[in-house]
Design a protein around this motif. Structure first.
Motif, mmCIF file in Angstrom:
data_model
loop_
_atom_site.group_PDB
_atom_site.id
_atom_site.type_symbol
_atom_site.label_atom_id
_atom_site.label_comp_id
_atom_site.label_asym_id
_atom_site.label_seq_id
_atom_site.Cartn_x
_atom_site.Cartn_y
_atom_site.Cartn_z
ATOM 1 N N LYS A 184 0.856 -1.192 0.000
ATOM 2 C CA LYS A 184 0.000 0.000 0.000
ATOM 3 C C LYS A 184 0.891 1.241 0.000
ATOM 4 C CE LYS A 184 -3.702 2.258 2.640
ATOM 5 N NZ LYS A 184 -4.694 2.301 1.531
ATOM 6 N N LYS A 185 0.584 2.157 -0.885
ATOM 7 C CA LYS A 185 1.387 3.381 -1.006
ATOM 8 C C LYS A 185 0.973 4.380 0.073
ATOM 9 C CE LYS A 185 3.400 1.827 -4.697
ATOM 10 N NZ LYS A 185 2.833 0.462 -4.634
ATOM 11 N N ALA A 186 1.971 5.084 0.609
ATOM 12 C CA ALA A 186 1.685 6.114 1.611
ATOM 13 C C ALA A 186 0.889 7.242 0.973
ATOM 14 C CB ALA A 186 2.987 6.650 2.190
ATOM 15 N N ALA A 187 0.047 7.888 1.759
ATOM 16 C CA ALA A 187 -0.800 8.973 1.258
ATOM 17 C C ALA A 187 0.059 10.143 0.784
ATOM 18 C CB ALA A 187 -1.751 9.433 2.351
ATOM 19 N N PHE A 188 -0.470 10.918 -0.191
ATOM 20 C CA PHE A 188 0.295 12.077 -0.665
ATOM 21 C C PHE A 188 0.291 13.173 0.396
ATOM 22 C CE2 PHE A 188 -4.035 12.863 -2.020
ATOM 23 C CZ PHE A 188 -4.215 14.222 -1.810
ATOM 24 N N LEU A 189 1.129 14.160 0.208
ATOM 25 C CA LEU A 189 1.404 15.163 1.238
ATOM 26 C C LEU A 189 0.140 15.876 1.710
ATOM 27 C CD1 LEU A 189 3.471 16.695 2.912
ATOM 28 C CD2 LEU A 189 3.768 18.281 0.990
ATOM 29 N N GLY A 190 -0.764 16.245 0.764
ATOM 30 C CA GLY A 190 -1.965 16.974 1.150
ATOM 31 C C GLY A 190 -2.825 16.168 2.113
ATOM 32 N N SER A 191 -2.951 14.861 1.862
ATOM 33 C CA SER A 191 -3.769 14.019 2.736
ATOM 34 C C SER A 191 -3.133 13.885 4.108
ATOM 35 C CB SER A 191 -3.938 12.627 2.114
ATOM 36 O OG SER A 191 -4.638 12.716 0.898
ATOM 37 N N ARG A 192 -1.803 13.815 4.136
ATOM 38 C CA ARG A 192 -1.134 13.683 5.439
ATOM 39 C C ARG A 192 -1.305 14.948 6.262
ATOM 40 N NH1 ARG A 192 3.140 11.272 2.455
ATOM 41 N NH2 ARG A 192 4.537 13.028 2.870
#
Length: 622
Positions: free
Chosen positions: A60-68
């Motif tokens: 599973k790919k880590a969430a992009f910066l905006g979501s974090r």
């Protein structure tokens, strides 16, 4: 294994499917570790890298910066987006969770092969960081498993939403991580704990056992891991070991895969079961050779050492030395002078090769006493091609005396020691009426019990330097040390051993020695090593091992008077003090120091259990 390889290639020749790639990589990893050949190690590294790569593509790919950033505002979003959290793993698909597990497994395999192949400390540190990543992933997946089981009914029962293959993999990783960390020496364990890693051996063993509740694909590996701990690692650790449990695991698996018998029969039939992987035969030959030491069938053992010396590659120094000491033992018993000479000449040729055959991992000799055998081989040549009791000494090193039947110790091993002491100008009178009168109890003044100095002893010592190349007191200390070890196992056999009825029948001579007399003679023998330790020229390790074995004897005796003395002996071994000479004497390491420290740390842990009233049988296993 060849059929498995062919099947995997047939299913996916490009190795792009998750379990095909990791399965093929695991087989290549096993091949590399069995052969220790560069070509197999490189192939193993390449295929485990491929398996690791395929797993990383499916993770599973880590969430992009905006979501974090949004996660910092909304806590419920944060926990689900934070890699490694239970919610993060819960949000994965089944494939992504399996990919996370396979990623950790293949990373561990790749790191292990990299350490073995590179042979330098820089690579060791790099791969150690990969090990840390592996342990972290296993801990995260373990927390997820606990969370899911807590939601089941009743709480704690295996949650049916978690498939058995995934569960067995997580339990294998969590279990082995805890066991490996629990085996680390005290100082290293303290350092690792600073990074938040601590091994719980009991929990690790429990995890491996839980994998048996369901038939996951890794259940067999969990069973093998348990067997390795209880039957192999038990040679230098004691806490948590259960031979009856290992017996039950073996019985279960043999009922499913009925291809073997007991002891030597197991290994003979294991070799007959397949001819594709010769390296698996080498494992069997090794175990048969060690088992024959325990039975004191040295000639039969020589056959196995010869096979290993001829074609096995993992530890050439050990194989050559093992064959050499068996040839010396067998040669000394031959009546035909020509055969005797041929046997000893072959042993001399093998001994000459041993020092050059040592192999290393990360700049260190592989953990099979390679430095020890190389030094003994050099000593053989410096002493006019002579060693005292080399086969029995090797039997001690590889737990052969510990696993020997009481009858074998009394009728075969101790007579060898008595004969050696006779050559040195001493008489061992235990078992012929003088033992009790001459015995010296543990805790009294130094003495050698039923071993009496002959009138010609000093004359023998003088002739030693002229005819035998020196080393008189080294030989005396070795003979007394081996005598003490044999006597200890006569007094306290392995608690898990199935006693032969013949061992309980009264017979004349040494076989009639009582437990109490064997205890006295064991203690007196070790103390004789201490007394003459300052005269040892080369075999300084004997004094340290004698303190360790005396501690084990005292621990077996138990009770409020013996346990503190046992602790004192173990702490002496770990103190770093020069025990065989004065403070200005020997500097540096002695043979097998690291292995002895590991076993001594384990023995101290058991003493603490015994003080709390726990582990009575574990104490006897000491």
């Amino acid at each position: 294994m060849l059929e498995s390889e062919a099947y995997l290639v047939e299913q996916d020749k490009d190795m792009e499917r998750l379990y095909i790639a990791t399965g093929f990589g695991l087989i290549q990893c096993v091949k590399g570790l069995m052969s220790y050949e560069d070509v197999d190690l490189i192939a193993g590294i390449q295929h485990t890298k491929q398996g690791n790569h395929i797993a990383s593509l499916h993770r599973k790919k880590a969430a992009f910066l905006g979501s974090r950033l949004a996660g910092y505002v909304v806590s419920s979003v944060s926990s689900a987006l934070h890699p490694g959290s239970v919610q993060w793993i819960k949000s994965m698909t089944d494939v992504e969770r399996h990919a996370e597990l396979v990623y950790a497994e293949s990373l561990f395999e790749k790191a292990l092969l990299g350490i073995v192949y590179s042979g330098d400390w820089l690579a060791f540190i790099k791969e150690a960081l990969n090990m840390r990543t592996t342990i972290s992933i296993y801990r995260q997946l373990g927390s997820y498993l606990d969370h899911m089981d807590a939601l089941s009914s009743p709480p704690g029962a295996p949650n049916p939403a978690v498939d058995a293959d995934f569960r067995s993999g997580v339990l294998l990783g969590v279990g082995m991580s805890n066991i490996i960390l629990s085996l680390m020496p005290g100082k290293l364990a303290t350092l690792v704990e600073l990074f938040g890693y601590k091994g719980d051996r009991g929990y690790g063993l429990e995890c491996l056992m839980r994998a048996g509740a369901e038939e996951g694909v890794r259940r067999s590996i969990c069973d093998m891991s348990l067997l390795i701990f209880h039957l192999v690692l038990s040679s230098f650790t004691f806490s948590g070991v259960s031979i009856p449990l290992a017996s039950r695991i073996l019985s279960y698996n043999l009922a499913r895969y009925p291809t073997a018998k007991e002891a030597i029969g197991y290994y003979e039939r294991a070799m007959q079961a397949q001819g594709q992987y010769r390296n698996l035969h080498h494992v069997s030959y090794w175990e048969i050779a060690v088992a024959n030491f325990a039975l004191w069938e040295v000639g039969e053992g020589a056959r196995c050492w010869r096979e290993l010396e001829r074609e096995a590659t993992w530890s050439k120094a050990i194989y050559s030395y093992g064959l050499a000491v068996c040839l010396i033992e067998v040669g000394n018993t031959k009546e035909d002078e020509k055969e005797r000479k041929e046997s000893l000449e072959e042993a001399a040729r093998l001994m000459e090769k041993v020092p050059s055959l040592r192999q290393k991992i990360a700049g260190k000799s592989i953990p099979l006493r390679c430095k020890f055998v190389a030094r003994k081989a050099r000593k053989f040549h410096s002493q006019n091609q002579r060693l005292l009791l080399p086969a029995l000494e090797m039997a001690y090193v590889f737990q052969g005396i510990a696993h020997a039947p009481r009858r074998v110790i009394l009728d075969k091993m101790l007579p060898e020691v008595r004969a050696a002491l006779g050559q040195l100008g001493w008489e061992d009178e235990v078992g012929v009426g003088a033992g009790v009168a001459l015995g010296v109890g543990v805790g009294t003044q130094l003495g050698s019990g039923g071993v009496k100095e002959r009138k010609d002893r000093q004359e023998v010592e003088t002739g030693y330097g002229e005819k035998r190349g020196g080393g008189y007191w080294d030989d005396y200390a070795l003979a007394m040390f081996l005598r003490g070890v044999c006597m200890r196992y006569v007094a306290y056999p392995d608690p898990d051993a199935e006693i032969d009825v013949a061992d309980t029948l009264p017979t004349p001579g040494l076989a009639s020695i009582s437990k109490e007399e064997a205890e006295r003679e064991a203690g007196a023998s070790f103390k004789a090593v201490f007394e003459h330790g300052p005269k040892i020229e080369l075999d300084h390790q004997l004094v340290y091992h004698a303190h360790y074995e005396l501690g084990r004897l005292l621990a077996c005796q138990g009770g409020p008077s013996h346990l503190p003395q046992a602790k004192y002996e173990f702490e002496l071994v770990l103190s770093g003090k020069p025990l065989e000479v004065g403070a200005s004497g020997r500097k540096g390491k002695y043979s097998m120091e690291n292995a002895l420290h590991m076993r001594t740390h384990a023995a101290l842990d058991v003493l603490e259990q015994m003080k709390r009233g726990e582990g009575e049988k574990v104490g006897r296993r000491l």
